[in-house]
Write a protein that holds these residues in place. Structure first.
Motif, mmCIF file in Angstrom:
data_model
loop_
_atom_site.group_PDB
_atom_site.id
_atom_site.type_symbol
_atom_site.label_atom_id
_atom_site.label_comp_id
_atom_site.label_asym_id
_atom_site.label_seq_id
_atom_site.Cartn_x
_atom_site.Cartn_y
_atom_site.Cartn_z
ATOM 1 N N LEU A 15 28.103 52.991 42.605
ATOM 2 C CA LEU A 15 28.218 54.318 41.988
ATOM 3 C C LEU A 15 26.959 55.151 42.191
ATOM 4 O O LEU A 15 27.052 56.371 42.365
ATOM 5 C CB LEU A 15 28.559 54.181 40.501
ATOM 6 N N ASN A 16 25.788 54.521 42.180
ATOM 7 C CA ASN A 16 24.553 55.266 42.466
ATOM 8 C C ASN A 16 24.583 55.835 43.877
ATOM 9 O O ASN A 16 24.203 56.977 44.107
ATOM 10 C CB ASN A 16 23.323 54.378 42.276
ATOM 11 N N GLY A 17 25.045 55.021 44.841
ATOM 12 C CA GLY A 17 25.160 55.502 46.213
ATOM 13 C C GLY A 17 26.159 56.634 46.337
ATOM 14 O O GLY A 17 25.914 57.635 47.026
ATOM 15 N N LYS A 33 36.077 63.834 49.561
ATOM 16 C CA LYS A 33 37.215 62.923 49.697
ATOM 17 C C LYS A 33 36.810 61.687 50.493
ATOM 18 O O LYS A 33 37.136 60.558 50.120
ATOM 19 C CB LYS A 33 38.384 63.639 50.377
ATOM 20 N N ARG A 34 36.067 61.887 51.576
ATOM 21 C CA ARG A 34 35.590 60.764 52.397
ATOM 22 C C ARG A 34 34.704 59.834 51.569
ATOM 23 O O ARG A 34 34.854 58.608 51.591
ATOM 24 C CB ARG A 34 34.820 61.275 53.616
ATOM 25 N N GLN A 43 35.763 53.809 46.702
ATOM 26 C CA GLN A 43 36.872 53.022 46.171
ATOM 27 C C GLN A 43 37.027 51.698 46.922
ATOM 28 O O GLN A 43 37.291 50.658 46.309
ATOM 29 C CB GLN A 43 38.171 53.821 46.214
ATOM 30 N N LYS A 44 36.834 51.724 48.236
ATOM 31 C CA LYS A 44 36.911 50.483 49.017
ATOM 32 C C LYS A 44 35.823 49.502 48.576
ATOM 33 O O LYS A 44 36.077 48.307 48.427
ATOM 34 C CB LYS A 44 36.779 50.783 50.511
ATOM 35 N N GLU A 52 42.754 42.679 41.449
ATOM 36 C CA GLU A 52 43.432 42.769 40.147
ATOM 37 C C GLU A 52 42.762 43.765 39.213
ATOM 38 O O GLU A 52 43.428 44.605 38.609
ATOM 39 C CB GLU A 52 43.484 41.391 39.477
ATOM 40 N N LYS A 53 41.436 43.663 39.109
ATOM 41 C CA LYS A 53 40.717 44.586 38.224
ATOM 42 C C LYS A 53 40.721 46.002 38.803
ATOM 43 O O LYS A 53 40.749 46.974 38.060
ATOM 44 C CB LYS A 53 39.306 44.095 37.955
ATOM 45 N N PHE A 54 40.717 46.115 40.134
ATOM 46 C CA PHE A 54 40.777 47.438 40.742
ATOM 47 C C PHE A 54 42.119 48.098 40.423
ATOM 48 O O PHE A 54 42.175 49.286 40.104
ATOM 49 C CB PHE A 54 40.565 47.370 42.253
ATOM 50 N N LYS A 55 43.191 47.311 40.489
ATOM 51 C CA LYS A 55 44.522 47.835 40.155
ATOM 52 C C LYS A 55 44.551 48.276 38.693
ATOM 53 O O LYS A 55 45.090 49.337 38.365
ATOM 54 C CB LYS A 55 45.595 46.787 40.425
#
Length: 107
Positions: A42-44, A68-69, A75-76, A85-88
Protein backbone atom coordinates in the motif's frame (compact mmCIF):
# COMPACT_ATOMS: atom_id res chain seq x y z
CA UNK A 1 -10.37 23.83 12.50
CA UNK A 2 -9.77 23.53 8.80
CA UNK A 3 -11.73 21.10 6.69
CA UNK A 4 -10.29 19.81 3.46
CA UNK A 5 -12.14 18.37 0.54
CA UNK A 6 -10.41 15.44 -1.09
CA UNK A 7 -11.05 14.68 -4.70
CA UNK A 8 -10.00 11.64 -6.69
CA UNK A 9 -7.04 13.63 -8.02
CA UNK A 10 -5.96 14.88 -4.56
CA UNK A 11 -2.82 13.30 -3.12
CA UNK A 12 -3.52 10.79 -0.37
CA UNK A 13 -2.07 11.60 3.05
CA UNK A 14 1.10 9.71 4.02
CA UNK A 15 -0.72 7.89 6.84
CA UNK A 16 -3.37 6.44 4.51
CA UNK A 17 -1.41 3.28 3.64
CA UNK A 18 -0.59 2.55 7.28
CA UNK A 19 -4.17 3.12 8.41
CA UNK A 20 -5.63 1.03 5.60
CA UNK A 21 -3.21 -1.84 6.30
CA UNK A 22 -4.19 -1.76 9.99
CA UNK A 23 -7.91 -1.80 9.19
CA UNK A 24 -7.47 -4.58 6.64
CA UNK A 25 -5.43 -6.56 9.15
CA UNK A 26 -8.22 -6.36 11.70
CA UNK A 27 -11.04 -7.15 9.29
CA UNK A 28 -9.25 -10.00 7.52
CA UNK A 29 -7.38 -11.30 10.59
CA UNK A 30 -4.00 -11.07 8.90
CA UNK A 31 -0.80 -12.33 10.45
CA UNK A 32 1.80 -9.73 11.52
CA UNK A 33 3.92 -10.72 8.50
CA UNK A 34 0.97 -10.28 6.14
CA UNK A 35 0.16 -6.93 7.72
CA UNK A 36 3.73 -5.71 7.20
CA UNK A 37 3.71 -6.91 3.60
CA UNK A 38 0.28 -5.32 2.94
CA UNK A 39 1.59 -2.05 4.40
CA UNK A 40 4.57 -2.23 2.03
CA UNK A 41 2.32 -2.85 -0.99
CA UNK A 42 0.00 0.00 0.00
CA UNK A 43 2.90 2.40 0.63
CA UNK A 44 4.19 1.69 -2.87
CA UNK A 45 0.72 2.15 -4.32
CA UNK A 46 0.30 5.43 -2.46
CA UNK A 47 3.64 6.77 -3.70
CA UNK A 48 2.92 5.77 -7.29
CA UNK A 49 -0.58 7.26 -7.32
CA UNK A 50 0.51 10.51 -5.64
CA UNK A 51 3.36 10.85 -8.17
CA UNK A 52 0.91 10.32 -11.03
CA UNK A 53 -1.44 12.93 -9.54
CA UNK A 54 1.43 15.44 -9.35
CA UNK A 55 2.61 14.85 -12.92
CA UNK A 56 -0.61 14.41 -14.87
CA UNK A 57 -3.51 16.83 -15.27
CA UNK A 58 -6.41 16.28 -12.86
CA UNK A 59 -9.30 14.26 -14.29
CA UNK A 60 -7.35 13.65 -17.51
CA UNK A 61 -7.72 10.35 -19.36
CA UNK A 62 -3.98 9.84 -18.87
CA UNK A 63 -4.29 10.17 -15.09
CA UNK A 64 -7.30 7.87 -14.95
CA UNK A 65 -5.49 5.24 -17.05
CA UNK A 66 -2.37 5.45 -14.87
CA UNK A 67 -4.39 5.15 -11.65
CA UNK A 68 -6.20 2.13 -13.09
CA UNK A 69 -2.86 0.51 -13.99
CA UNK A 70 -1.52 1.17 -10.49
CA UNK A 71 -4.68 -0.23 -8.91
CA UNK A 72 -4.57 -3.44 -10.96
CA UNK A 73 -0.91 -3.96 -10.08
CA UNK A 74 -1.60 -3.34 -6.39
CA UNK A 75 -4.51 -5.77 -6.36
CA UNK A 76 -2.32 -8.50 -7.88
CA UNK A 77 0.30 -7.94 -5.19
CA UNK A 78 -2.30 -7.93 -2.41
CA UNK A 79 -3.81 -11.18 -3.69
CA UNK A 80 -0.38 -12.79 -3.54
CA UNK A 81 0.29 -11.49 -0.01
CA UNK A 82 -3.04 -12.33 1.64
CA UNK A 83 -4.00 -15.33 -0.46
CA UNK A 84 -6.98 -15.93 -2.75
CA UNK A 85 -9.52 -16.66 0.01
CA UNK A 86 -8.86 -13.51 2.02
CA UNK A 87 -8.57 -11.48 -1.19
CA UNK A 88 -12.02 -12.72 -2.25
CA UNK A 89 -13.35 -11.76 1.19
CA UNK A 90 -11.74 -8.33 0.81
CA UNK A 91 -13.72 -7.81 -2.41
CA UNK A 92 -17.10 -8.43 -0.75
CA UNK A 93 -19.41 -5.50 -0.21
CA UNK A 94 -19.75 -6.09 3.54
CA UNK A 95 -16.01 -6.05 4.19
CA UNK A 96 -15.54 -3.07 1.87
CA UNK A 97 -18.18 -1.15 3.84
CA UNK A 98 -16.58 -2.02 7.19
CA UNK A 99 -13.16 -0.95 5.94
CA UNK A 100 -14.57 2.31 4.55
CA UNK A 101 -16.37 3.06 7.83
CA UNK A 102 -13.23 2.40 9.86
CA UNK A 103 -11.13 4.56 7.54
CA UNK A 104 -13.70 7.37 7.81
CA UNK A 105 -13.29 7.30 11.59
CA UNK A 106 -9.52 7.68 11.25
CA UNK A 107 -9.83 10.90 9.23
Amino acid sequence: MVETVRTESSPAPPTAARDLADVMSTELRLTPDQTARVRSVLNGTLKESNTAKEKLPAQSPQLMAELKRINISSQKELRTVIGPEKFKLLQTRGVQQKIAANMQQKQ
